[in-house]
Write a protein that holds these residues in place. Structure first.
Motif, PDB file in Angstrom:
ATOM      1  N   ILE A  94      44.636 104.115  68.799  1.00 24.60           N
ATOM      2  CA  ILE A  94      44.678 105.572  68.936  1.00 24.60           C
ATOM      3  C   ILE A  94      44.056 106.028  70.257  1.00 24.60           C
ATOM      4  O   ILE A  94      43.064 105.476  70.721  1.00 24.60           O
ATOM      5  CB  ILE A  94      43.987 106.268  67.741  1.00 24.60           C
ATOM      6  CG1 ILE A  94      44.269 107.776  67.780  1.00 24.60           C
ATOM      7  CG2 ILE A  94      42.509 105.943  67.714  1.00 24.60           C
ATOM      8  CD1 ILE A  94      43.887 108.502  66.507  1.00 24.60           C
TER       9      ILE A  94
ATOM     10  N   VAL B  12      48.926 107.139  66.762  1.00 25.32           N
ATOM     11  CA  VAL B  12      48.786 106.633  68.123  1.00 25.32           C
ATOM     12  C   VAL B  12      48.108 107.673  69.002  1.00 25.32           C
ATOM     13  O   VAL B  12      47.195 107.368  69.752  1.00 25.32           O
ATOM     14  CB  VAL B  12      50.160 106.237  68.704  1.00 25.32           C
ATOM     15  CG1 VAL B  12      50.027 105.773  70.133  1.00 25.32           C
ATOM     16  CG2 VAL B  12      50.802 105.158  67.853  1.00 25.32           C
ATOM     17  N   THR B  13      48.547 108.911  68.898  1.00 27.26           N
ATOM     18  CA  THR B  13      47.962 109.997  69.674  1.00 27.26           C
ATOM     19  C   THR B  13      48.492 111.322  69.158  1.00 27.26           C
ATOM     20  O   THR B  13      49.314 111.369  68.235  1.00 27.26           O
ATOM     21  CB  THR B  13      48.251 109.843  71.190  1.00 27.26           C
ATOM     22  OG1 THR B  13      47.403 110.738  71.919  1.00 27.26           O
ATOM     23  CG2 THR B  13      49.701 110.102  71.533  1.00 27.26           C
TER      24      THR B  13
ATOM     25  N   CYS C 229      51.899  98.509  68.041  1.00 24.52           N
ATOM     26  CA  CYS C 229      51.343  99.852  68.165  1.00 24.52           C
ATOM     27  C   CYS C 229      49.999  99.816  68.869  1.00 24.52           C
ATOM     28  O   CYS C 229      49.120  99.052  68.488  1.00 24.52           O
ATOM     29  CB  CYS C 229      51.168 100.470  66.777  1.00 24.52           C
ATOM     30  SG  CYS C 229      52.693 100.522  65.813  1.00 24.52           S
ATOM     31  N   ARG C 230      49.866 100.635  69.887  1.00 25.82           N
ATOM     32  CA  ARG C 230      48.604 100.713  70.627  1.00 25.82           C
ATOM     33  C   ARG C 230      47.540 101.366  69.757  1.00 25.82           C
ATOM     34  O   ARG C 230      47.839 102.093  68.826  1.00 25.82           O
ATOM     35  CB  ARG C 230      48.799 101.482  71.918  1.00 25.82           C
ATOM     36  CG  ARG C 230      49.003 102.980  71.697  1.00 25.82           C
ATOM     37  CD  ARG C 230      49.149 103.796  72.940  1.00 25.82           C
ATOM     38  NE  ARG C 230      47.938 103.740  73.717  1.00 25.82           N
ATOM     39  CZ  ARG C 230      47.878 103.953  75.018  1.00 25.82           C
ATOM     40  NH1 ARG C 230      48.967 104.284  75.668  1.00 25.82           N
ATOM     41  NH2 ARG C 230      46.752 103.871  75.658  1.00 25.82           N
TER      42      ARG C 230
ATOM     43  N   CYS D 176      53.109 105.312  64.616  1.00 22.92           N
ATOM     44  CA  CYS D 176      53.784 104.056  64.938  1.00 22.92           C
ATOM     45  C   CYS D 176      53.644 103.102  63.763  1.00 22.92           C
ATOM     46  O   CYS D 176      52.642 103.118  63.042  1.00 22.92           O
ATOM     47  CB  CYS D 176      53.156 103.437  66.186  1.00 22.92           C
ATOM     48  SG  CYS D 176      53.919 101.877  66.699  1.00 22.92           S
TER      49      CYS D 176
ATOM     50  N   TYR E 189      55.084 101.350  70.027  1.00 23.36           N
ATOM     51  CA  TYR E 189      54.432 102.286  70.943  1.00 23.36           C
ATOM     52  C   TYR E 189      53.265 101.550  71.584  1.00 23.36           C
ATOM     53  O   TYR E 189      52.198 101.419  71.004  1.00 23.36           O
ATOM     54  CB  TYR E 189      53.915 103.490  70.155  1.00 23.36           C
ATOM     55  CG  TYR E 189      53.588 104.718  70.969  1.00 23.36           C
ATOM     56  CD1 TYR E 189      52.653 104.676  71.995  1.00 23.36           C
ATOM     57  CD2 TYR E 189      54.189 105.927  70.691  1.00 23.36           C
ATOM     58  CE1 TYR E 189      52.332 105.809  72.723  1.00 23.36           C
ATOM     59  CE2 TYR E 189      53.866 107.071  71.396  1.00 23.36           C
ATOM     60  CZ  TYR E 189      52.941 107.003  72.416  1.00 23.36           C
ATOM     61  OH  TYR E 189      52.622 108.131  73.111  1.00 23.36           O
ATOM     62  N   THR E 190      53.509 101.044  72.775  1.00 25.16           N
ATOM     63  CA  THR E 190      52.468 100.316  73.494  1.00 25.16           C
ATOM     64  C   THR E 190      51.997 101.165  74.669  1.00 25.16           C
ATOM     65  O   THR E 190      52.446 102.295  74.840  1.00 25.16           O
ATOM     66  CB  THR E 190      52.999  98.960  74.003  1.00 25.16           C
ATOM     67  OG1 THR E 190      54.002  99.206  74.986  1.00 25.16           O
ATOM     68  CG2 THR E 190      53.576  98.128  72.865  1.00 25.16           C
TER      69      THR E 190
END
Length: 183
Positions: A48, A81-82, A45-46, A102, A144-145
């Protein structure tokens, strides 16, 4: 192809459910969901990315939307994440909020329902933003990258103003109120 699906999913926004947006989300889902079954590795996971404003949302509303989302206690391993705000021509002067999550042990739409309900309750408890929302979508990705998103689940409440999100008539009724978009 995967990156394109992630872009489609990210740009689909939170419309009131027009067939064009649902088709774009469906395309993104069918592309990404095939990757979820092939991916058994731990979540990636990326960090935020600040929530984005769109359409007729007033400046600063994305910041408020993010603050409300960040106030919700997340299960172990789940991260925000967003998120984004979007508008719909059928809902003038209002906006919808989409939150992308994520990680963690969420693998079905039913497992996402209680967490989505916590977000709905948080937005209802924050009238500065909740009173202007026509819809809430909560999406969860296994991965989620910056270049890939896979394993998408998504729930939506496109009648956010009509629902109290206060535990009545029952917790079960609230959980069942969510419409499954993907998953």
């Amino acid at each position: 192809m995967i990156a394109a699906a992630a872009v489609i999913a990210l740009t689909a926004g939170c419309s009131g459910g027009s067939s064009t947006d649902d088709a774009a989300q469906s395309t993104a889902s069918s592309t990404t969901s095939t990757n979820a079954t092939a991916t058994a590795a731990p979540s990636s996971c990326r960090p935020i990315v600040p929530f984005s404003e769109g359409g007729r949302a007033a400046e600063g509303q994305a910041v408020l939307a993010q603050q409300v989302a960040e106030s919700v206690e997340l299960p172990a391993g789940v991260s925000i994440v967003t998120g984004r705000l979007g508008t719909d021509s059928d809902e003038p002067d209002m906006f919808g909020v989409t939150i992308d999550l994520c990680g963690g042990a969420i693998s079905t739409a039913d497992e996402l329902r209680p967490l989505a309900t916590q977000f709905a309750k948080a937005y209802k408890a924050a009238p500065a933003i909740g009173d202007q929302m026509f819809a809430l979508r909560v999406a969860h990705y296994a991965n989620y990258t910056e270049t890939d998103a896979s394993g998408e689940l998504m729930l939506k409440d496109t009648d956010f103003q009509l629902h109290m999100w206060n535990g009545k008539p029952s917790v079960e009724a609230e959980l069942n109120r969510w419409e499954v978009v993907h998953g």
